[in-house]
Design a protein around this motif. Sequence first.
Motif, short mmCIF file in Angstrom:
data_model
loop_
_atom_site.label_atom_id
_atom_site.label_comp_id
_atom_site.label_asym_id
_atom_site.label_seq_id
_atom_site.Cartn_x
_atom_site.Cartn_y
_atom_site.Cartn_z
N ASP A 112 0.82 -1.21 0.00
CA ASP A 112 0.00 0.00 0.00
C ASP A 112 0.86 1.26 0.00
N ARG A 113 2.16 1.06 0.03
CA ARG A 113 3.12 2.16 -0.07
C ARG A 113 4.00 1.95 -1.29
N ASN A 114 4.63 3.02 -1.74
CA ASN A 114 5.56 2.90 -2.85
C ASN A 114 6.62 3.98 -2.71
N GLY A 115 7.48 4.09 -3.72
CA GLY A 115 8.55 5.06 -3.61
C GLY A 115 9.26 5.29 -4.91
N LEU A 116 10.21 6.23 -4.87
CA LEU A 116 11.03 6.58 -6.02
C LEU A 116 12.49 6.66 -5.58
N LYS A 117 13.36 6.03 -6.35
CA LYS A 117 14.80 6.15 -6.13
C LYS A 117 15.41 6.87 -7.32
N PHE A 118 16.30 7.81 -7.03
CA PHE A 118 16.85 8.69 -8.06
C PHE A 118 18.36 8.48 -8.20
N TYR A 119 18.81 8.46 -9.46
CA TYR A 119 20.23 8.29 -9.75
C TYR A 119 20.67 9.29 -10.81
N LYS A 120 21.74 10.01 -10.49
CA LYS A 120 22.41 10.80 -11.52
C LYS A 120 23.21 9.85 -12.40
N ALA A 121 23.78 10.38 -13.47
CA ALA A 121 24.60 9.54 -14.34
C ALA A 121 25.80 8.96 -13.59
N GLN A 122 26.22 9.64 -12.50
CA GLN A 122 27.37 9.18 -11.73
C GLN A 122 26.98 8.18 -10.64
N GLY A 123 25.69 8.07 -10.36
CA GLY A 123 25.25 7.16 -9.32
C GLY A 123 24.17 7.75 -8.45
N GLU A 124 23.92 7.11 -7.33
CA GLU A 124 22.84 7.46 -6.41
C GLU A 124 22.97 8.91 -5.93
N ILE A 125 21.83 9.58 -5.80
CA ILE A 125 21.86 10.97 -5.36
C ILE A 125 22.26 11.06 -3.89
N THR A 126 22.69 12.25 -3.49
CA THR A 126 23.11 12.50 -2.12
C THR A 126 21.96 13.09 -1.31
N LYS A 127 22.17 13.21 -0.02
CA LYS A 127 21.19 13.87 0.83
C LYS A 127 21.02 15.34 0.43
N ALA A 128 22.09 15.97 -0.02
CA ALA A 128 22.00 17.36 -0.50
C ALA A 128 21.12 17.43 -1.74
N ASP A 129 21.22 16.43 -2.61
CA ASP A 129 20.36 16.39 -3.80
C ASP A 129 18.89 16.25 -3.41
N GLU A 130 18.63 15.46 -2.37
CA GLU A 130 17.25 15.29 -1.91
C GLU A 130 16.67 16.63 -1.46
N VAL A 131 17.47 17.39 -0.72
CA VAL A 131 17.02 18.72 -0.27
C VAL A 131 16.75 19.61 -1.48
N ALA A 132 17.61 19.55 -2.47
CA ALA A 132 17.44 20.37 -3.67
C ALA A 132 16.18 19.99 -4.44
N ILE A 133 15.89 18.70 -4.52
CA ILE A 133 14.67 18.27 -5.22
C ILE A 133 13.43 18.84 -4.54
N LEU A 134 13.38 18.77 -3.21
CA LEU A 134 12.22 19.27 -2.48
C LEU A 134 12.09 20.79 -2.59
N ALA A 135 13.22 21.47 -2.73
CA ALA A 135 13.19 22.94 -2.78
C ALA A 135 12.96 23.49 -4.19
N THR A 136 13.11 22.65 -5.21
CA THR A 136 13.01 23.12 -6.59
C THR A 136 11.58 23.48 -6.95
N ASN A 137 11.44 24.59 -7.64
CA ASN A 137 10.11 25.09 -8.00
C ASN A 137 9.99 25.11 -9.53
N VAL A 138 9.52 23.99 -10.09
CA VAL A 138 9.41 23.84 -11.53
C VAL A 138 7.94 23.87 -11.94
N PRO A 139 7.55 24.67 -12.94
CA PRO A 139 6.16 24.66 -13.39
C PRO A 139 5.82 23.37 -14.14
N LEU A 140 4.58 22.91 -13.98
CA LEU A 140 4.14 21.74 -14.74
C LEU A 140 2.64 21.80 -14.93
#
Length: 471
Positions: A113-141
């Motif tokens: 009943d739960r799911n998730g997403l794992k993210f990888y840059k071309a160099q490998g798994e994202i960092t904790k700093a990348d996670e913060v950046a994803i949450l803070a990013t404001n992209v229109p859609l």
Amino acid sequence: MMNSSNIIARSGIGFGTSGARGLVCDFTPDVCAAFALAFAHVVQQEGKVTTMALAIDNRPSSYQMAQAISAGLAQINIASKFYGVIPTPALAYYAMQHNMPCIMVTGSHIPFDRNGLKFYKAQGEITKADEVAILATNVPLSAITTLPELSVLPDAKDAYIRRNTEICKQDALVGKRIGIYEHSSAGRDIYNLILEAMGAEVISLGRSDEFVPIDTEAVSEEDKEKARAWVKGYKLDALFSTDGDGDRPLLSDEFGEWLRGDILGLLCSKILGIEALSTPVSCNTAIEKSNLFKHIERTKIGSPYVISEFDSLLSTFNSVAGFEANGGYLLASKIKLNGKIIQPLPTRDAILPAITLLSQLNQQSISEQVKLLPQRYTASDRIKDFARDKSLSLIANINKEPEAWLLKLDLPFKLAKVNDTDGFRMTFTDGEVVHLRPSGNAPELRCYAESNSQIKAEQLVKATLSAIQNL
């Protein structure tokens, strides 16, 4: 026009120890698209992206989530390549080899009943700093109103099979019977091919059309009994399985006893000749007591923390790896096995540690390999539906008055030292260990214990969690 940060914030979905996790009902098409667009924005700060790789596990909700991700990426002219149901390390490996970022749709070992997403840059798994950046990013859609059909490409599956068969001797498992507990694992159509290429007779067991949430750190009594019965009934030399997305292994010995993940990682590192390790504070202290490694770096729990130490270790040591208590093995450097070079794969992988140990079966059984290690035993379990805030409050209170809490938790020991690197870890004067922390992936309180016998470790976990529930 909506924006990604507001959509994600309203969903209530956050990042755990590895990836974004939440209830399926909260992963609406707009939320999935918002995460994908925010991730694409973060990645594009380092260079233009025109293609992104996607794959899924066997959860009922995963395919629709991948469709929504693809639809979102199309809004910014990023094409999706969909590799179907494959293990997370298979997707990560292929994407890294082809310089593509990727997103894996999986909730790993948590309930369906739960799911998730794992993210990888071309160099490998994202960092904790990348996670913060994803949450803070404001992209229109724009709202996702149509979900595209996705055609499955075989390339990532094929590349993962080649990676693991090329390093193995073709006769390594001739005469050996290996069972695979397939359940709903994302790699269940891959592992038999790898083991058969090593010469094994493979017996497929327990395939399920319903999603089975296997937790390799808290194996159920039912799965323990299944393993013993299957190994005895089919006369197996070993039994192999994984969690839902194939990045956490389970390997049993010839008696059907599942190895703890950190013991599997320790044995694998020994065989591979690893010089330096990065591993969480929750892993077995037999790692240090073995005296097999030049350096051991202890981290918080979660693959991003393990990975964060790799660059520093690689500056000093030639062979570097990491593993977690769940058994996921992370290879930071090139290494040689059977005269063949294994390329780095700095994300959790289930198959490499398993085939490494299995490749030794003609010299030593798995139980014989384990007996050569310092005999320290670990156990773990968790209280489900235990809110994270409640866990943090409990741990903070124990930290303030640990001696008083030992009585409340029915732990008749004297403290030798404490460690608050991740949660609260208590080491007692007789060498017993109890470690409490909130899960990073679900509303659960986890308890780890270490002792000089398996029974005592299990009793410590049971007594501690029982005392907490009765508070």
